[in-house]
Design an enzyme around this catalytic site. Structure first.
Site, PDB file in Angstrom:
ATOM      1  N   GLY B 244       8.803   3.306  12.580  1.00 59.51           N
ATOM      2  CA  GLY B 244       9.379   4.512  11.986  1.00 59.51           C
ATOM      3  C   GLY B 244       8.458   5.699  12.195  1.00 59.51           C
ATOM      4  N   ARG B 616     -10.196  -1.215  -1.596  1.00 57.11           N
ATOM      5  CA  ARG B 616      -9.943  -2.619  -1.279  1.00 57.11           C
ATOM      6  C   ARG B 616      -8.933  -2.706  -0.137  1.00 57.11           C
ATOM      7  NH1 ARG B 616     -10.748  -6.395  -4.860  1.00 57.11           N
ATOM      8  NH2 ARG B 616     -10.196  -5.120  -6.649  1.00 57.11           N
ATOM      9  N   LEU B 618      -6.241  -4.881   1.370  1.00 52.96           N
ATOM     10  CA  LEU B 618      -5.447  -5.983   0.816  1.00 52.96           C
ATOM     11  C   LEU B 618      -5.345  -7.145   1.793  1.00 52.96           C
ATOM     12  CD1 LEU B 618      -2.744  -3.606  -0.648  1.00 52.96           C
ATOM     13  CD2 LEU B 618      -4.426  -4.900  -1.993  1.00 52.96           C
ATOM     14  N   ASN B 619      -5.101  -6.814   3.058  1.00 52.42           N
ATOM     15  CA  ASN B 619      -5.042  -7.842   4.095  1.00 52.42           C
ATOM     16  C   ASN B 619      -5.749  -7.291   5.335  1.00 52.42           C
ATOM     17  OD1 ASN B 619      -4.495  -9.765   5.998  1.00 52.42           O
ATOM     18  ND2 ASN B 619      -2.261  -9.624   5.865  1.00 52.42           N
ATOM     19  N   LYS B 689      -6.392   1.568  -1.164  1.00 54.79           N
ATOM     20  CA  LYS B 689      -5.706   2.725  -0.604  1.00 54.79           C
ATOM     21  C   LYS B 689      -5.107   2.348   0.751  1.00 54.79           C
ATOM     22  CE  LYS B 689      -9.648   4.996  -1.389  1.00 54.79           C
ATOM     23  NZ  LYS B 689     -10.698   6.019  -1.660  1.00 54.79           N
ATOM     24  N   GLU B 693      -2.296   5.849   8.113  1.00 50.00           N
ATOM     25  CA  GLU B 693      -2.406   7.176   8.712  1.00 50.00           C
ATOM     26  C   GLU B 693      -3.857   7.578   8.941  1.00 50.00           C
ATOM     27  OE1 GLU B 693       0.236   9.774   6.496  1.00 50.00           O
ATOM     28  OE2 GLU B 693       1.947   8.712   7.344  1.00 50.00           O
TER      29      GLU B 693
END
Ligand code: FES
Ligand code: FES
Lengths: 210, 733
Positions: B244, B616, B618-619, B689, B693
């Site tokens: 997108g 952090r 996350l993955n 966060k 971008e």
């Protein structure tokens, strides 16, 4: 004016049928009368080919591309349409052992051909080693270019194994190596706008080394 | 649940799943071709006909006539909806240009008809029989020509895009070292790989669209207002989105024309917009002209900083605010930032990955390179010297939440071998190659938005998460599963995630790199409610208990959570006012190395590194992919991407994937991405966060600076293509 329009359509149909008949010599061309109340004529042609090891038979508008035959008629939607113009590689499938952009050939040119699509390489619970390597190395993001990348990647390693040279092959005499540069050059017809290239190269390197 | 104070220690600080590299749970479906994208959903509704959109052939004016008879009588045609026979559709707050209807044409390739036929081939052929006559009007299609008529733009929350602090003119006038440079960035296309695509079906007055969209709830409301129906009568479903980058934030003509076509045809209609229509029919990142002035002492400390940006849009509003990062990145007591917008007669400009900041870095971070050279200071050092601490430099009332930019720069320099770089440009020569290195800092806001989810536990201990969040390649499925599994103390493989359906609770959606932080916080909120519910059922305090391995434990007692039976809880994370005291940002140091063919000028990027500070992660596996994906798009922006405006006829001339060049495999080397192990307590309980971008903010300038370092030629007119510098390369000798 209306007449002109119809003449154009039917001439196109006949022309496409003519091309197809050369490719599919055994195919008899059927002309179907459309019941649109006008005298329009469109050609459909029977096609027999093998897709992922299965015999398939279709009756197709001669304008139907191999890509649309797969996606719309056989509902094998793993093969993607990114551009329909041979510009992106999302529609890559393997035909008789070689990769092609399926949007760039008409289905009726494939009479008797053996087509392998992403669904034929492996399924979600029985992944092909290249598919598994893409998951492991995160060789995708949105996943839309991915089936094309994987079909290309499998075919590229095969091309290198067979010693087929590319634009960047330095030594045309020795054994060909699946180097990073060699793989990247050969994969450059497969656009990934998500930019997974670096990870795809790693997935391919893992499979090539195995 | 309201997040109304900085996060303290919580379960994510002891996480077993969140923060660990995890292969995508939707991966096997994607690599086997089984993940269903919008146009592929043969199973959802029977009798799908095919639609083909016809685009206007003028940039501005009026349709005089459309001859539709031939097309209507063409084989297989079921229905035609044409602009001359249809009232203009409504608008939505999200769209700037009209999506369909009426004779007025606002931009090239505006949808003027949809032809619906039994087959794709028939629809396409019939569409070519429509003959349209126009009365073309004059338009202005050149940013340089409309620039002088620009007015000050407004930001995303309606704020003025002009800010001053101290006395810029005075300080700049007296500065020992000065840079005053103007940069231009071209119009750019999202060029996501999956085209805009929709299957639309009506059941009475209820409309379902299976489509490809980043923001389900916006899409539902926009489609209702465009079609003039109740939002409750619209269902939007978009479980897989083939890219997108902002281009699918809003409802586009595919959805509108499929809905109108389906109404007229009285059956479901499928449209995948043909690629050559996409570039002018939809949105793009507007071109910019940016002037940056930097004044510093001879010690390199910035005393004056001005960044002005000019862009244009079809409405004369909503520009490409290239100045967004400038108040955030560097100190300097005397400042001016302003973003001006003019009206232009081109297709609609709208958000593309890091709107404003992506091209903004292409000016500011190159100006910093120019300043470093003038001042005789290493570019890494210059950035560290002017790093901000505590408060936002351009807005000293606002505190910085958590920032480690200097660490990014130092660790990056070390890792990249920056000390090998020759300060004098055009000096490193290796055979036929001129080599160079470049650096840039990166800033992108780390916003959050309220986000809801539903979690349902079955009697056999399986957990289902439902939210209208989307996964646009960002890895939402996986981070949501990780978050839910972590919070409920269940193994990852007992969690299933269903996304993208407007029947599910409303999420933040995917945009502005807010999706990961926001949607996982919403899932956490729902899980907290489920834990409470389980506690109430079994007689313990669900907030105080520890959930692990399918067991809840508290004060030495344990309960199998499945004993509570099947339960379902909704939850939503909202954000308190305390956050407005802070600027929550993400930071990066980007490095690039290039080699430039001394004979042909061809640029090869040989190495890229990003060191990111985004709280952090996350993955890390999928976050890294987002960052390197941004780096690829950034490389494209610097070296090739350019929508060529035909300034006579007012359209983007290179409107397909052959003409609009984006990076391919051969252009992109191995890329490295390092995440600092930081935590931001202001962002959300997750302390995480987004990074989607951040990856495009800075590498563009790093590549440009590397090209300069290699060649000694500064090109300030993007993209940096060989025609702009070949005659200025160092002598071959
Ligand atoms: S769809 Fe065939 S190359 Fe793009
Ligand atoms: S994974 Fe999205 S285009 Fe490649």
């Amino acid at each position: 004016m209306a007449q002109d329009g119809f003449l154009k359509v039917s001439r196109r149909g006949v022309l496409a049928g003519g091309v197809a008949s050369a490719a599919a010599s055994r195919a008899s061309i059927a002309f179907a009368q459309e019941n649109s109340g006008a005298s329009a004529v469109e050609a459909t042609v029977p096609l027999k080919f093998t897709v992922n090891g299965e015999d398939r038979q279709l009756d197709l508008d001669t304008r139907t591309t191999l890509l649309d035959a797969l996606r719309e008629h056989l509902q094998l939607t793993g093969t993607k349409k990114g551009c329909d113009h041979g510009q992106c590689g999302a529609c890559t499938v393997i035909v008789n052992g070689e990769r092609i952009n399926s949007c760039l050939s008409l289905a009726v040119q494939h009479e008797g051909d053996e087509v392998t699509t992403i669904e034929g390489l492996g399924s979600a619970d029985r992944l092909h080693p290249m598919q598994a390597a893409f998951v492991k190395h995160d060789g995708y993001q949105c996943g839309y270019c991915t089936p094309g990348q994987i079909c290309s990647a499998v075919a590229v390693l095969d091309e290198i194994r067979k010693g087929i040279p590319s634009h960047v092959t330095e030594d045309l005499d020795g054994a060909m190596q699946p180097s990073n540069v060699e793989m990247r050059e050969r994969m450059s017809g497969n656009i990934c706008r998500c930019g997974a290239y670096s990870n795809i190269a790693e997935a391919m390197a893992e499979v090539a080394g195995a | 649940m309201e997040f109304n104070a900085p996060a303290t220690e919580n379960l994510f600080d002891r996480a077993k799943l969140v923060g660990k590299s995890t292969p995508r749970i939707d991966g096997p479906l994607k690599v086997s071709g089984a993940a269903p994208y919008a146009a592929e959903r043969h199973d959802v509704v029977a009798g799908q006909a095919y639609g083909w959109i016809v685009g206007a052939a003028i940039a501005k004016g009026r349709i005089r006539s459309m001859e539709l008879g031939d097309a209507r009588r063409a084989p297989g045609v079921v229905a035609i909806v044409a602009a001359t026979e249809h009232e203009p559709v409504g608008t939505s707050p999200y769209n700037h240009a009209p999506l369909f209807g009426g004779r007025d044409i606002a931009h090239y390739h505006q949808a003027i008809a949809v032809v619906v036929a039994e087959t794709f081939e028939q629809a396409r052929a019939a569409a070519s029989l429509i003959r349209t006559q126009y009365d073309a009007a004059d338009g202005v299609h050149d940013l340089a020509r409309v620039k002088s008529a620009a007015k000050i733009g407004t930001g995303f929350s309606g704020e003025s895009m002009k800010d001053t602090l101290g006395d810029f003119d005075g300080a700049f006038g007296g500065a020992a070292v000065k840079i005053d440079a103007t940069y231009t960035t071209p119009d750019e296309a999202h060029a996501m790989m999956e085209p805009f695509a929709t299957i639309a079906a009506w059941e009475g007055d209820k409309l379902t669209v299976w489509t490809s969209n980043q923001m389900i709830n916006w899409g539902k409301r926009a489609l209702a207002s465009i079609l003039g129906i109740e939002a409750d009568n619209v269902r939007v479903d978009s479980p897989y989105v083939g890219g997108g980058f902002g281009g699918k934030l809003f409802i586009r003509a595919d959805a509108v024309m499929a809905a109108l076509g389906a109404k007229a045809a009285k059956r479901p209609v499928k449209i995948a917009m043909q690629r050559p229509l996409m570039f002018n029919n939809s949105t793009h990142r507007p071109a910019t002209i940016q002037r940056v002035r930097l004044g510093a002492g001879s010690d390199g400390r910035i005393t004056a900083i001005a960044h002005e940006c000019w862009s244009a849009n079809i409405t004369g509003e909503d520009g490409e605010h290239g100045t967004l990062q400038t108040p955030k990145l560097y100190t300097g007591a005397n400042r001016l930032t302003a973003s001006y917008v003019s009206q232009i007669d081109l297709p609609e400009g709208n958000a593309m990955r890091a709107p404003g900041e992506a091209p903004g870095h292409m000016a500011l971070e190159v100006a910093m390179d120019e300043l470093a050279e003038q001042a005789g200071i290493d570019p890494v050092e210059l950035r560290i010297l002017n790093d901000a601490h505590g408060v936002v430099p351009g807005d000293p009332e606002t505190k910085i939440s958590d920032r480690h930019l200097a660490r990014c720069l130092k660790e990056g320099a070390e890792r990249f071998g920056w000390s090998e770089r020759k300060a004098q440009p055009g000096q490193a020569r290796n055979g036929r190659w001129l080599t160079g290195m470049g650096v840039a800092a990166g800033y992108r806001a780390g916003p959050t938005a309220k986000s809801a989810a539903r979690v349902s536990l079955s009697a056999d201990g399986k957990l289902k998460v439902e939210t209208d969040m989307t996964d646009i390649g960002t890895g939402s499925y996986t981070i949501i599963a990780q978050t839910a599994a972590e919070t409920m103390g269940l193994p990852l493989d007992s969690v299933t995630v269903e996304l993208g359906d407007s029947n599910f609770p409303v999420s933040s959606g995917s945009g502005g790199q807010w999706g990961a932080a926001s949607s996982t916080a919403g899932v956490y909120a729902a899980c907290v409610n489920l834990r409470r519910m389980i506690g109430e059922k079994l007689g313990f305090d669900g907030d105080a208990a520890d959930f692990q391995g399918g067991l809840a434990t508290l004060d030495g007692q344990g309960w199998q959570i499945t004993e509570a039976g099947a339960l379902s809880a909704d939850g939503e994370m909202t954000y308190g006012d305390f956050k407005s005291d802070y600027d929550v940002g993400t930071y990066a140091a980007h490095f690039a190395e290039v080699r430039v063919d001394a004979f042909t000028g061809e640029v090869h990027i040989t190495r890229m590194l990003a060191v990111c500070d985004a709280g952090r992660i996350l993955n890390p596996l999928s976050a890294r992919s987002q960052v390197i994906g941004g780096m690829v798009m950034a490389a494209g922006a610097t070296l090739m991407e350019d929508l060529h405006v035909d300034k006579r006829f007012g359209f983007f001339a290179n409107h397909d994937l052959a003409g609009y060049e984006v990076p391919v495999h051969a252009d992109i080397p191995h890329q490295e991405c390092i995440f600092l192990d930081t935590l931001d307590p202001i962002v959300s309980p997750m302390k995480a966060k987004g990074v989607g971008e951040l990856g495009i903010c800075g590498p563009n300038a790093a590549v440009a600076n590397a090209v300069y370092n290699a060649t000694g030629v500064r090109v300030r007119e993007y993209p940096i293509t060989v025609d702009k510098y070949l005659d200025r390369l160092p002598a071959l000798a």
